[in-house]
Design a protein around this motif. Structure first.
Motif, short mmCIF file in Angstrom:
data_model
loop_
_atom_site.label_atom_id
_atom_site.label_comp_id
_atom_site.label_asym_id
_atom_site.label_seq_id
_atom_site.Cartn_x
_atom_site.Cartn_y
_atom_site.Cartn_z
N TYR A 120 0.83 -1.21 0.00
CA TYR A 120 0.00 0.00 0.00
C TYR A 120 0.87 1.26 0.00
CZ TYR A 120 -3.75 3.13 1.60
OH TYR A 120 -4.67 4.15 1.72
N SER A 121 1.88 1.27 0.87
CA SER A 121 2.77 2.43 0.95
C SER A 121 3.57 2.60 -0.34
CB SER A 121 3.73 2.27 2.13
OG SER A 121 3.01 2.17 3.33
N TRP A 122 4.10 1.52 -0.86
CA TRP A 122 4.87 1.56 -2.12
C TRP A 122 4.00 2.12 -3.24
CZ3 TRP A 122 3.76 -1.32 -6.57
CH2 TRP A 122 4.72 -1.24 -7.57
N TYR A 123 2.78 1.65 -3.33
CA TYR A 123 1.85 2.10 -4.36
C TYR A 123 1.64 3.61 -4.28
CZ TYR A 123 -2.63 2.68 -6.75
OH TYR A 123 -3.65 3.11 -7.55
N TYR A 124 1.38 4.11 -3.08
CA TYR A 124 1.11 5.54 -2.94
C TYR A 124 2.37 6.39 -3.06
CZ TYR A 124 -3.81 5.40 -2.39
OH TYR A 124 -5.14 5.26 -2.66
N LEU A 125 3.49 5.88 -2.60
CA LEU A 125 4.72 6.66 -2.70
C LEU A 125 5.22 6.79 -4.14
CD1 LEU A 125 6.74 5.44 0.39
CD2 LEU A 125 5.78 7.71 0.01
N PHE A 126 5.07 5.73 -4.93
CA PHE A 126 5.64 5.74 -6.27
C PHE A 126 4.65 6.00 -7.39
CE2 PHE A 126 8.79 3.34 -3.85
CZ PHE A 126 9.91 4.08 -4.16
N PHE A 127 3.35 5.78 -7.15
CA PHE A 127 2.40 5.94 -8.25
C PHE A 127 1.32 6.97 -8.00
CE2 PHE A 127 4.20 1.75 -8.92
CZ PHE A 127 4.65 1.92 -10.22
N ILE A 128 0.96 7.20 -6.79
CA ILE A 128 -0.09 8.20 -6.50
C ILE A 128 0.55 9.30 -5.67
CG2 ILE A 128 -2.41 8.57 -5.61
CD1 ILE A 128 -2.33 6.54 -7.84
N THR A 129 1.33 10.10 -6.29
CA THR A 129 2.00 11.19 -5.59
C THR A 129 1.35 12.51 -5.96
OG1 THR A 129 3.60 11.43 -7.38
CG2 THR A 129 4.19 9.95 -5.57
N GLU A 130 1.59 13.49 -5.13
CA GLU A 130 1.02 14.81 -5.39
C GLU A 130 1.66 15.48 -6.60
OE1 GLU A 130 0.44 17.46 -2.15
OE2 GLU A 130 -0.11 15.84 -0.81
N SER A 131 2.86 15.05 -6.95
CA SER A 131 3.54 15.68 -8.08
C SER A 131 2.83 15.35 -9.40
CB SER A 131 5.00 15.22 -8.15
OG SER A 131 5.07 13.85 -8.46
N GLY A 132 2.07 14.27 -9.41
CA GLY A 132 1.33 13.91 -10.61
C GLY A 132 2.17 13.30 -11.71
N GLU A 133 3.38 12.85 -11.39
CA GLU A 133 4.24 12.24 -12.40
C GLU A 133 3.64 10.95 -12.96
OE1 GLU A 133 8.27 11.85 -11.13
OE2 GLU A 133 8.36 13.92 -10.46
N TRP A 134 2.75 10.32 -12.18
CA TRP A 134 2.11 9.10 -12.65
C TRP A 134 1.23 9.37 -13.86
CZ3 TRP A 134 -3.19 9.11 -12.45
CH2 TRP A 134 -3.78 10.07 -11.60
N LEU A 135 0.84 10.63 -14.03
CA LEU A 135 0.03 10.98 -15.20
C LEU A 135 0.81 10.85 -16.51
CD1 LEU A 135 -1.81 14.09 -13.75
CD2 LEU A 135 -2.81 11.86 -14.26
N LEU A 136 2.14 10.81 -16.41
CA LEU A 136 2.98 10.66 -17.60
C LEU A 136 3.02 9.22 -18.10
CD1 LEU A 136 5.96 12.93 -16.48
CD2 LEU A 136 4.02 13.55 -17.95
N LEU A 137 2.61 8.28 -17.25
CA LEU A 137 2.58 6.88 -17.67
C LEU A 137 1.48 6.67 -18.70
CD1 LEU A 137 2.80 5.02 -14.23
CD2 LEU A 137 4.55 5.07 -16.00
#
Length: 135
Positions: free
Chosen positions: A22-39
């Protein structure tokens, strides 16, 4: 009836694994920076679905080994129902037409419930409470 040490250890080990995922998921994929939107959209959805399946299998493994089989049954019922709902909505979104933001938020909420350690802990507390009443 006391919770056996091996049951307690197995339950805590499962909780630790779920918290790590759960922590890994939120730290690397659901961050406030929104970098996951680039995937790419497909990659992001596969990661979300994979995390949900992984938490399901961790819970299945750790709850399935306990003496109380009903905990495993509830775990399966909740997860399979949730997975059917989010998979159906996802397939509809991908192949038929895009869903509204509200429906997507509903699917995200279901996924959050399925991967959150709160469900796992709630089952442990319910089990403990019911064991005190029967003792």
């Amino acid at each position: 009836m006391k919770l056996y040490k091996s049951d307690k250890f197995r339950f805590i080990a499962g909780l630790i694994f779920i918290i790590i995922i759960y922590s890994w998921y939120y730290l690397f994929f659901i961050t406030e920076s929104g970098e996951w939107l680039l995937l790419p959209k497909l990659t992001f959805h596969l990661i979300r679905f994979g995390v949900t399946i992984l938490v399901y299998f961790i819970g299945t493994f750790h709850l399935g080994k306990l003496k109380d089989k009903w905990m495993s049954s509830i775990w399966h019922l909740v997860h399979i129902s949730g997975l059917i709902i989010i998979t159906s909505l996802g397939l509809f979104d991908w192949f038929i037409m895009e869903l509204s933001r509200d429906i997507k938020n509903f699917a995200h909420t279901i996924q959050e419930i399925l991967i959150s350690p709160v469900l796992y802990v709630a089952m442990g507390l319910l089990n403990r409470s019911l064991k005190k009443e029967t003792a």
